[in-house]
Design a protein around this motif. Sequence first.
Motif, PDB file in Angstrom:
ATOM      1  N   ASP A 133       5.961  -3.061  -3.484  1.00 29.36           N
ATOM      2  CA  ASP A 133       5.165  -1.923  -3.035  1.00 29.36           C
ATOM      3  C   ASP A 133       3.779  -2.393  -2.615  1.00 29.36           C
ATOM      4  O   ASP A 133       3.488  -3.599  -2.601  1.00 29.36           O
ATOM      5  CB  ASP A 133       5.100  -0.848  -4.117  1.00 29.36           C
ATOM      6  CG  ASP A 133       4.433  -1.331  -5.394  1.00 29.36           C
ATOM      7  OD1 ASP A 133       3.508  -2.159  -5.324  1.00 29.36           O
ATOM      8  OD2 ASP A 133       4.839  -0.871  -6.479  1.00 29.36           O
TER       9      ASP A 133
ATOM     10  N   PHE B 290       2.223   4.665  -5.092  1.00 29.48           N
ATOM     11  CA  PHE B 290       2.215   3.308  -4.575  1.00 29.48           C
ATOM     12  C   PHE B 290       1.318   3.139  -3.349  1.00 29.48           C
ATOM     13  O   PHE B 290       1.106   2.028  -2.897  1.00 29.48           O
ATOM     14  CB  PHE B 290       3.642   2.873  -4.249  1.00 29.48           C
ATOM     15  CG  PHE B 290       4.476   2.700  -5.487  1.00 29.48           C
ATOM     16  CD1 PHE B 290       4.116   1.783  -6.457  1.00 29.48           C
ATOM     17  CD2 PHE B 290       5.609   3.468  -5.683  1.00 29.48           C
ATOM     18  CE1 PHE B 290       4.885   1.626  -7.600  1.00 29.48           C
ATOM     19  CE2 PHE B 290       6.379   3.307  -6.824  1.00 29.48           C
ATOM     20  CZ  PHE B 290       6.025   2.387  -7.794  1.00 29.48           C
ATOM     21  N   ASN B 291       0.825   4.249  -2.804  1.00 33.85           N
ATOM     22  CA  ASN B 291      -0.090   4.082  -1.677  1.00 33.85           C
ATOM     23  C   ASN B 291      -1.545   4.085  -2.143  1.00 33.85           C
ATOM     24  O   ASN B 291      -2.461   4.261  -1.354  1.00 33.85           O
ATOM     25  CB  ASN B 291       0.132   5.171  -0.627  1.00 33.85           C
ATOM     26  CG  ASN B 291      -0.154   6.561  -1.188  1.00 33.85           C
ATOM     27  OD1 ASN B 291      -0.441   6.716  -2.365  1.00 33.85           O
ATOM     28  ND2 ASN B 291      -0.076   7.575  -0.332  1.00 33.85           N
ATOM     29  N   ASN B 292      -1.745   3.926  -3.489  1.00 34.41           N
ATOM     30  CA  ASN B 292      -3.085   3.805  -4.070  1.00 34.41           C
ATOM     31  C   ASN B 292      -3.967   5.011  -3.774  1.00 34.41           C
ATOM     32  O   ASN B 292      -5.173   4.898  -3.669  1.00 34.41           O
ATOM     33  CB  ASN B 292      -3.786   2.529  -3.569  1.00 34.41           C
ATOM     34  CG  ASN B 292      -3.105   1.277  -4.104  1.00 34.41           C
ATOM     35  OD1 ASN B 292      -2.667   1.269  -5.252  1.00 34.41           O
ATOM     36  ND2 ASN B 292      -2.994   0.256  -3.286  1.00 34.41           N
TER      37      ASN B 292
ATOM     38  N   ASN C 211       1.110  -2.277  -4.200  1.00 32.40           N
ATOM     39  CA  ASN C 211       0.388  -2.931  -5.292  1.00 32.40           C
ATOM     40  C   ASN C 211       0.946  -4.310  -5.595  1.00 32.40           C
ATOM     41  O   ASN C 211       0.500  -4.967  -6.534  1.00 32.40           O
ATOM     42  CB  ASN C 211       0.450  -2.069  -6.556  1.00 32.40           C
ATOM     43  CG  ASN C 211      -0.259  -0.749  -6.366  1.00 32.40           C
ATOM     44  OD1 ASN C 211      -1.308  -0.690  -5.733  1.00 32.40           O
ATOM     45  ND2 ASN C 211       0.297   0.316  -6.919  1.00 32.40           N
TER      46      ASN C 211
ATOM     47  N   ASN D 255      -1.855   7.548  -8.975  1.00 33.68           N
ATOM     48  CA  ASN D 255      -1.211   6.242  -9.158  1.00 33.68           C
ATOM     49  C   ASN D 255       0.093   6.121  -8.376  1.00 33.68           C
ATOM     50  O   ASN D 255       1.040   5.471  -8.826  1.00 33.68           O
ATOM     51  CB  ASN D 255      -0.941   5.971 -10.647  1.00 33.68           C
ATOM     52  CG  ASN D 255      -2.219   5.907 -11.454  1.00 33.68           C
ATOM     53  OD1 ASN D 255      -3.236   5.410 -10.981  1.00 33.68           O
ATOM     54  ND2 ASN D 255      -2.170   6.431 -12.666  1.00 33.68           N
TER      55      ASN D 255
END
Length: 704
Positions: free
Chosen positions: A379, A524-526, A381, A522
């Motif tokens: 992902d 996965f695209n921050n 991150n 939180n």
Amino acid sequence: MRKIVPLTFVISTLFALNQGIDYWKENAQPDSKSYESVISNADNIQAKTQPKQVEEKTSMAQIKSLYKEVSAFVTDHLFDFSSNEVDEMKPLGSDEIFSANIGDACPVLPVPTISFTDANVSSSFAGCSGISLTAAGCGGNQVRWYRNGLYEGTGTTFTGYPSTNANYYAECSDGASCTSTKSNSLHVPVWNARVIPTNIPPTVCTGDSLELAVEFYTASSTNFPLAPSYQWRKDGYPVSGATNSTYKAKVSGYYSVFINIPLPFKNTCTTNAYANSRVNVLPTATISATTPTTVCPGNNVKMQWNYDYEFNQGGGTLTFQWKKGGIDITGATSTNFIATQGPGAYTLTVTKNGCSSTSAPINVTNSGTAPTQKPVIRDMNGVAVTSTVYTCGYTTLYGNGCANGQTLRWYVKGSEYVQGTGSSVGAFATTYGSKYYARCSTGETCDGVASDTVLVAVARVEVTKTLGATACNPTILTASSTPGTNVTFQWYKDSNLINGATANQYSTHEEGYYQVAASFTNLFNNGTCNPTSSSMNTTSTQAAATPVITACAGANPGTCTPLVSPINTYSGSPVTLQVSNCNGTVVWSTGASATSIVVSASGTYTAKCTNTLCTSPNGNTIQVIVAACSSSLTLSHPANDITSNPNANGNLRQASASNGSITATNWVTGNGTKATYAAKSVTLSPGFIADTGTIFTANTGGCN
């Protein structure tokens, strides 16, 4: 014999008679009136009634008698209902208008004989060909022709162009008012042409043909006596060499035939006959490969059916079956196909209305060696993922694990087409998710082992509604989110934020449109994703509100500081209990029904709220403790010391207000402790202590 009488004469006679009768009725002295002559020279078939003044004395009876005689003549003689025929009538103004059997003398006329002018032509072709008949035996007399009993014309030879079957005969006429007996009758059939079969099948199988033929027919025969010529046409254009009475249609189209009828007295007679519907021949199926057909072992080849308009002509449903080596491939029944079965010959069979067409094969071969490395998807991150990635709609996937010289190729499950190449790919989520995977590749036709498939899904929230068991229960709205962790909620009613409504459930009795917004953190695209559910409408319910009970000292407290349960009081010092927040009728635990009640006995008190349909739960409870009112009260240390407040009411000590006394040597201690002594007399004896910080009150009064 028959004599010809003009119909104009008959009509004019009856009209004149009617006019004469009306004229007679309008005059008081009929002897002096004039009338039109109503009959003039009945033997002259061209005669017309002309008004002429005559003076004659007559009577009404004579006029009526004359009218009746003429009417009887028309009924009994002009229309001969004793036979099966009605004599011929033509439009007014024709010289010969009406023929009838009458008693006047006619010469004896010969009876004619009729025959076909050309013995080989005894029928006609509808729409263009004619028929010729010849009469013999009338000598110098006129020949009159009839078709199905209707007058057609005169002359020794009759030529007509009938469109339906008919019977013909002739009569000899003196040219004036007399005719002969009918001649023999000739039946002339009229032919038509059509293309058979009239019931065209919906589909003609590939490689087969449909034989079309010209059929000539009349009401009673199909043995056409003439020898026409033919020219078949497809979609309006002549088909080269198709000049027979039959034609085998091997391709789809609209078919017709041009027919030329030979006639002895006319050069051409042409017509067109059409097939009842379009001839639909199932064409040969064709397929093509959209990717190279020589691939590394384990790689696939994509194929497709080449659409052909002709397949969809006529009724019926198309079905498809892909095959390898002539054997059906399970589940391969669409127009597109991804061959994962390895090398071999692949074909497609298209079926419609019982006819099948199979394509030429596409040969798949193997060459080269596929990579063995399995890529890893990560992902944004950098965390390796093997199942699901949630996003607000778009994210980036990363991959690694390929050897030097190899390329990472990205795919979406289901389409199997390359979505991108390189270490990352932009991934779009759909409502139900898109599945991505990657392969290491050494070329366009040589992919290695597939990575784990990762579902890229949209973070979303939905609302479900649960109605109460009755109209008294609230509607429960429940928010469910995907994913179900790291999420908070906020409820809205009619697009307005509801303060404090942040749980995953919200209950309401109110009508409106409700939504919930979910806040995900939180991902996965921050970032933070805030999807909002669709609206959920609710209807109002009739719940009774739970009452709130407060207590005040005295029977008529007015404005007071509420007492806190438990409440200590004395006989003669009642407590008033009051209810608020009830949208109906208050019913107390004592059975009373009022907004407030006064209690003077020890007990625990509560109340409910009721409306037309519903009853609320009990409200809060109030405990009242009523002590006896004594005439004297002694408070000593340490037994009767007061060190704290039992509740917000403080500590009340009372004796009779009329003759009671309080003698106190006890201590009052503790910061904020409240103590009140009330009686006829209050004596604070040596030893009584009220510490600093306490609130002590002594007053005259007391209980009763």
